[in-house]
Write an enzyme that holds these catalytic residues in place. Structure first.
Site, PDB file in Angstrom:
ATOM      1  N   ASP A 270      -5.184  -8.590  -7.409  1.00  0.00           N
ATOM      2  CA  ASP A 270      -4.852  -8.612  -5.923  1.00  0.00           C
ATOM      3  C   ASP A 270      -3.756  -7.597  -5.788  1.00  0.00           C
ATOM      4  OD1 ASP A 270      -6.568 -10.402  -5.159  1.00  0.00           O
ATOM      5  OD2 ASP A 270      -5.314 -11.920  -5.945  1.00  0.00           O
ATOM      6  N   LEU A 271      -4.195  -6.288  -4.976  1.00  0.00           N
ATOM      7  CA  LEU A 271      -3.161  -5.281  -5.141  1.00  0.00           C
ATOM      8  C   LEU A 271      -1.754  -5.712  -4.443  1.00  0.00           C
ATOM      9  CD1 LEU A 271      -2.634  -2.286  -5.327  1.00  0.00           C
ATOM     10  CD2 LEU A 271      -3.441  -1.916  -3.052  1.00  0.00           C
ATOM     11  N   ASP A 272      -0.484  -5.519  -5.024  1.00  0.00           N
ATOM     12  CA  ASP A 272       0.693  -5.682  -4.654  1.00  0.00           C
ATOM     13  C   ASP A 272       1.098  -7.195  -4.372  1.00  0.00           C
ATOM     14  OD1 ASP A 272       1.365  -3.063  -4.944  1.00  0.00           O
ATOM     15  OD2 ASP A 272       0.686  -2.468  -2.873  1.00  0.00           O
ATOM     16  N   GLU A 273       0.297  -8.140  -4.954  1.00  0.00           N
ATOM     17  CA  GLU A 273       0.407  -9.645  -4.646  1.00  0.00           C
ATOM     18  C   GLU A 273       0.621 -10.291  -6.087  1.00  0.00           C
ATOM     19  OE1 GLU A 273      -2.397 -11.157  -2.193  1.00  0.00           O
ATOM     20  OE2 GLU A 273      -2.411  -9.978  -0.705  1.00  0.00           O
TER      21      GLU A 273
ATOM     22  N   GLY B 202       0.527  -1.035   0.038  1.00  0.00           N
ATOM     23  CA  GLY B 202       0.089  -0.009   0.127  1.00  0.00           C
ATOM     24  C   GLY B 202       0.829   1.270   0.051  1.00  0.00           C
TER      25      GLY B 202
END
Length: 285
Positions: A226-229, A201
């Protein structure tokens, strides 16, 4: 004799005879294997193979595909062939922090990265001057809740119009929608200013500073819903200390980000990255 160069990427269930069959097919048309990398994932029984080959000039990509068809059918392979005579096109997206973008442009200029920047896209005007200096088309597309879908549709059209093979988020501080991330899965690389999976984040360096970490880093990864995954391509860390401020962390991180993103882009463009579910196989050399 004039030669032509291709890279082959192959993925399939592991079984005897894969490498021998592919090598024999290539040799039958006078192809010379100049680099070969392979990996067997014991947990999934998936086999990954990357071959760089030099062929007589009259051997086309279509002919290589045709002569490998029996192997593809026999081993149920996924096969991708890249023609190395064609310079890949990329789109760079950036917001206000331009250090990672500048490093990419420099590495292209000196020839370490073999790519053509088809466009620079930004939600701010700051990068226009750089784009103009480099003779690169610049697109200023401000983003808000009301126009996000519309602006992403423009990006999708731009990718297709320019025939770009990769979108690079060089500190582009907007979250892409699930639809766009899924549509171009494996074609969008982001540089996250943190050593993922830690400190996801916003403001990860400040998060790291508050936790008193002794190592900070950056992560180049593919973008997914999926954010930053997304699958990780490249990472690097550097030691920090209690004597450094949060701003020192940020300054140190900028250097790491630029290097890591450039390496991740290079690996992708050279066909050295293969997706293995939520992980990657990266044949660095």
């Amino acid at each position: 004799m004039s030669e032509h160069s291709y890279t082959l990427r192959i993925a399939c269930d592991d079984q005897p005879g894969i490498v021998a069959t592919v090598a024999s097919a290539l040799a039958s048309r006078g192809a010379n294997i100049i680099e070969s990398n392979q990996f067997w994932d014991r947990q999934t029984n998936q086999f990954f193979l990357r071959i760089a080959t030099s062929t007589p000039e009259n051997v086309s990509k279509a002919e290589i595909e045709l002569m490998l068809n029996p192997a593809v059918d026999r081993f149920n392979m996924k096969l991708k062939i890249d023609d190395l005579s064609r310079r890949p096109k990329i789109i760079i997206m950036v917001s206000k922090f331009d250090h990672a973008m500048l490093h990419l442009l420099y590495q292209i200029k000196v020839g370490w990265l073999d790519a053509e920047v088809a466009a620079i896209v930004s939600n701010h005007e700051d990068a226009r001057k750089i784009a103009d200096q480099e003779g690169i088309p610049f697109h200023y597309w401000p983003v808000n809740k009301e126009n996000k879908i519309e602006q992403e549709a423009k990006l999708a059209d731009l990718i297709k119009e320019t025939k770009s093979e990769l979108v690079v988020l060089a500190r582009y501080m907007q979250v892409l929608t699930n639809d766009l991330s899924s549509q171009f899965y494996g074609m969008i690389i982001n540089i996250h200013h943190s050593f993922l999976p830690s400190f996801k984040g916003a403001k990860p360096y400040h998060q790291a500073y508050e936790r008193g970490v002794k190592l900070i880093g950056a992560t180049a990864h593919y973008v997914t819903p999926d954010l930053d995954e997304g699958p990780i391509i490249e990472q690097e860390t550097e030691r920090v200390s209690h004597a450094m401020s949060a701003e020192d962390f940020v300054a140190t991180g900028r250097d790491i980000e630029a290097r890591v993103l450039a390496r991740g882009v290079k690996y992708h463009l050279e066909g050295r990255v293969m997706l293995n579910k939520n992980r990657t196989v990266v044949f660095t050399q």
